[in-house]
Design a protein around this motif. Structure first.
Motif, short mmCIF file in Angstrom:
data_model
loop_
_atom_site.label_atom_id
_atom_site.label_comp_id
_atom_site.label_asym_id
_atom_site.label_seq_id
_atom_site.Cartn_x
_atom_site.Cartn_y
_atom_site.Cartn_z
N LEU A 125 -0.57 -6.82 5.22
CA LEU A 125 -1.90 -7.02 4.66
C LEU A 125 -1.83 -7.21 3.15
O LEU A 125 -1.05 -6.53 2.47
CB LEU A 125 -2.79 -5.82 4.97
N ALA A 129 -10.54 -0.73 11.87
CA ALA A 129 -9.66 -1.58 12.68
C ALA A 129 -10.21 -2.99 12.77
O ALA A 129 -9.45 -3.97 12.71
CB ALA A 129 -9.48 -0.98 14.07
N LEU A 156 -9.60 -4.60 9.29
CA LEU A 156 -8.19 -4.90 9.07
C LEU A 156 -7.74 -6.09 9.92
O LEU A 156 -6.93 -6.91 9.48
CB LEU A 156 -7.33 -3.68 9.38
N THR A 157 -8.27 -6.18 11.14
CA THR A 157 -7.93 -7.31 12.00
C THR A 157 -8.43 -8.61 11.39
O THR A 157 -7.74 -9.64 11.40
CB THR A 157 -8.52 -7.12 13.41
N ARG A 169 -6.09 -9.49 8.60
CA ARG A 169 -4.82 -10.02 9.12
C ARG A 169 -4.94 -11.48 9.53
O ARG A 169 -3.97 -12.24 9.47
CB ARG A 169 -4.32 -9.18 10.29
N GLU A 188 -6.61 -3.99 15.40
CA GLU A 188 -5.47 -3.41 14.69
C GLU A 188 -4.97 -2.14 15.39
O GLU A 188 -5.72 -1.19 15.60
CB GLU A 188 -5.90 -3.05 13.25
N TYR A 233 -3.63 5.48 14.69
CA TYR A 233 -3.08 4.20 14.24
C TYR A 233 -2.55 3.32 15.36
O TYR A 233 -2.18 2.17 15.11
CB TYR A 233 -1.95 4.46 13.23
N LYS A 244 0.64 0.98 15.10
CA LYS A 244 1.06 1.08 13.70
C LYS A 244 1.54 2.49 13.35
O LYS A 244 1.95 2.75 12.21
CB LYS A 244 -0.09 0.71 12.77
N GLU A 263 -3.71 -0.11 4.23
CA GLU A 263 -5.08 -0.28 4.74
C GLU A 263 -6.06 -0.60 3.64
O GLU A 263 -7.27 -0.59 3.88
CB GLU A 263 -5.50 0.98 5.51
#
Length: 562
Positions: free
Chosen positions: A54, A231, A234-235, A238, A470, A501, A504, A539
């Motif tokens: 990221l 999540a 973050l997705t 990404r 994520e 997580y 991850k 993150e």
């Protein structure tokens, strides 16, 4: 939209066959297979490069400042806003999102922690023959299934008990709950069932025994709402979206449309809250996904705009875990004032709520004492007199502002919308508000469909059904064992990392070898020192020189390091 319809067609065609050929015991596996196929189909259509690492917050800010024009700018980093960003970027649209605080710092982290279709809405649909309510439940049950599949590390089915104290209520409630299963169809998590008084007390010994007839148990989903929101964000990052928290909108940018002569919103003037630096972010479409603050942005667009948000406070309390079994919730379907109260296990504690009272919009809503006492009184009504429900047992409380809305497109502007609204102002600013956590994805899809249509963005249909979030892709129920074996972690710590997580967790565990400090208990909750380093670095909660914990992990970094 074509992809969504194709997926729905596959499920509908397979539902009857699955029920006849596989039997009820195999429906769950069938549903998971369909979800995996949906994920493969969705992932195969994506063109944006998937980022292995990221970007830092500083890199994201640089992208925001140096990109000439985005296709979509989303304002608001809650579940709906993050969902809009993910939907947009996976349609191969150039996407940006700004959030003035932490992702999920507001309403999205202050929920009941449930992923549900809405049993009470189905009851209203049946009693009033209301097709709209029925379709709301059906959509929510579809989204419940999808969310459980795309983030299995953050969510799981939860049995919820409905105690019955009058004989005539037993067949009435049983019929309603069975209808809930029926509407879910192949996406039913587990079949509901009836319990005798004896069995109900064995499973939930804290229940009031007097006049108890029996109980009905049904299943909904439970999730870590703050982590789920993160999540989603973050997705999106990404997949290439420029996402920046601690970045607030100062004012909207406008330009005159050559064809109509009207002023159109074309971006926003933003301020980095950390440094105070201001910059412009330009976009073909700007989406207002600020939840309770919807009207603030509407008035930023045009001061004459009437308020459409009717904020309502939902208060929850946290009490010790001995108030409920480890894996069984409870539903009070008819409280003293007609509201529904849930009583749910949560991280070795018990959550009770929620209320629904009008409130003022504020960034930091405070639970009112009368709301806390209301919940405690309802809890007393269902627990055995042997269990003394004390005010002093309330370990924590929070208030989330539910953004109920009136539809500006409707002639009846006084009626609150039952679900959510997607509205495009004369300036082209798109507003999405209302709804609930469970339906964030379908709400985002509808919002982007409207954006694509109104602004001619292209990009194709939504691809988020079945798209893993994520940490979800490489998670398994037994992966925590590998964490114990490979990194020498305590069992409790390994389970915590796996549940927080997902896939991850191994990256987080590696940081345990870097730091000499291990894991403290912060308040009543496990929190790891090396988690802070991972969250800051990977993150992007803030810049690398500052560590901010999410809403549910309220602890100061200085408190941990002293």
């Amino acid at each position: 939209m074509a992809f969504r319809k194709a997926l729905k067609g596959t499920v509908i065609i397979g539902t009857g066959a699955a029920a006849a050929l596989l039997g009820l015991s195999q429906l769950s596996e069938y549903r998971k297979t369909q979800a995996r196929l949906a994920y493969v189909a969705a992932e195969g259509e994506l063109q944006q490069p998937f980022k292995d690492e990221l970007p830092t917050r500083q890199a994201q800010l640089s992208t925001l400042q140096n990109t000439e024009e985005f296709d979509v700018l989303v304002i608001g980093g809650g579940a709906t806003g993050s969902g809009c960003a993910l939907d947009a970027v996976t349609r191969n649209l150039k996407t940006a999102l700004v959030e003035r605080n932490d992702f999920s710092s507001g309403t999205s982290s202050r929920s009941t922690k449930l992923i549900h279709g809405g049993v009470r809405y189905l009851q209203k649909a049946i009693m009033k023959l209301d097709y709209e309510q029925y379709m709301m439940v059906k959509e929510a049950l579809h989204e419940r299934s999808n969310l459980l599949d795309i983030a299995p590390h953050l969510s799981a089915p939860l049995p919820i008990m409905l105690p019955v104290y009058k004989w005539w209520q037993l067949p009435y409630y049983w019929a309603g709950i069975k209808m809930y299963d029926l509407v879910a169809g192949v996406q039913c998590l587990k079949s509901s069932y009836v319990l005798s008084k004896k069995k109900a007390l064995e499973l939930f010994p804290m229940l009031k025994k007097d006049k108890l007839v029996g109980a009905i148990v049904y299943y909904d989903g439970q999730h870590n709402d703050a982590r789920m929101n993160l999540a989603i964000a973050l997705t999106a990052a990404r997949h290439g979206a420029a996402m920046a928290n601690y970045t607030e909108v100062v004012h909207l940018l406008k330009k005159t449309d050559a064809g109509t002569g009207k002023e159109k919103v074309c971006g926003a003037r933003c301020r980095d809250v950390v440094t105070g630096n201001e910059f412009d972010v330009r976009a073909k479409c700007v989406i207002n996904a600020t939840g309770p603050f919807t009207d603030s942005l509407r008035k930023m667009d045009d001061v004459k705009n009437a308020n459409i948000c009717q904020p309502s406070a939902g208060v929850h309390i946290v009490i010790p875990g001995y108030y409920s079994p480890d894996n069984m919730g409870l539903l009070d379907p008819a409280t003293s004032d007609g509201r529904v109260i849930f009583f749910l296990p949560w991280e070795k504690m018990t959550i009770a709520g929620t209320t629904d009272t009008p409130t003022e919009v504020t960034a930091h809503p405070i639970p009112m004492e009368e709301d806390i006492n209301f919940i405690l009184n309802e809890v007393r009504n269902y627990l055995s007199p042997d269990v003394e429900v004390r005010r002093g047992d309330v370990l924590a409380a929070w208030s989330g502002i539910r953004p109920l809305v009136t539809d500006p497109n409707s002639k009846d502007t006084q009626s609150i919308c039952r679900n959510h609204i997607v509205h495009i102002s004369d300036s082209g600013l798109l507003h999405t508000c209302g709804g609930k956590w469970t339906t964030y994805r379908s709400m985002a899809e509808e919002t982007l469909d409207a954006a694509v249509s109104a602004h001619g963005l292209g990009g194709g249909p939504s691809k988020t059904v079945g798209l893993m979030l994520e940490g979800g892709k490489d998670w398994s129920p037994t992966m925590y064992i590998r964490l114990v074996q490979d990194y020498g972690l305590e069992n409790e710590v390994a389970q915590h990392l796996a549940a927080t997580y997902g896939g991850k967790a191994f990256e987080v565990a590696k940081m345990a070898r870097v730091t000499g400090k291990r894991w403290p208990i912060v308040g009543k909750r496990l929190f790891l020192y090396f988690e802070m380093g991972y969250r800051s670095r990977s993150e992007q909660l803030t810049n690398t020189s500052e560590i901010t914990l999410d809403t549910q992990e309220v602890a100061r970094y200085s408190d941990l390091t002293n």
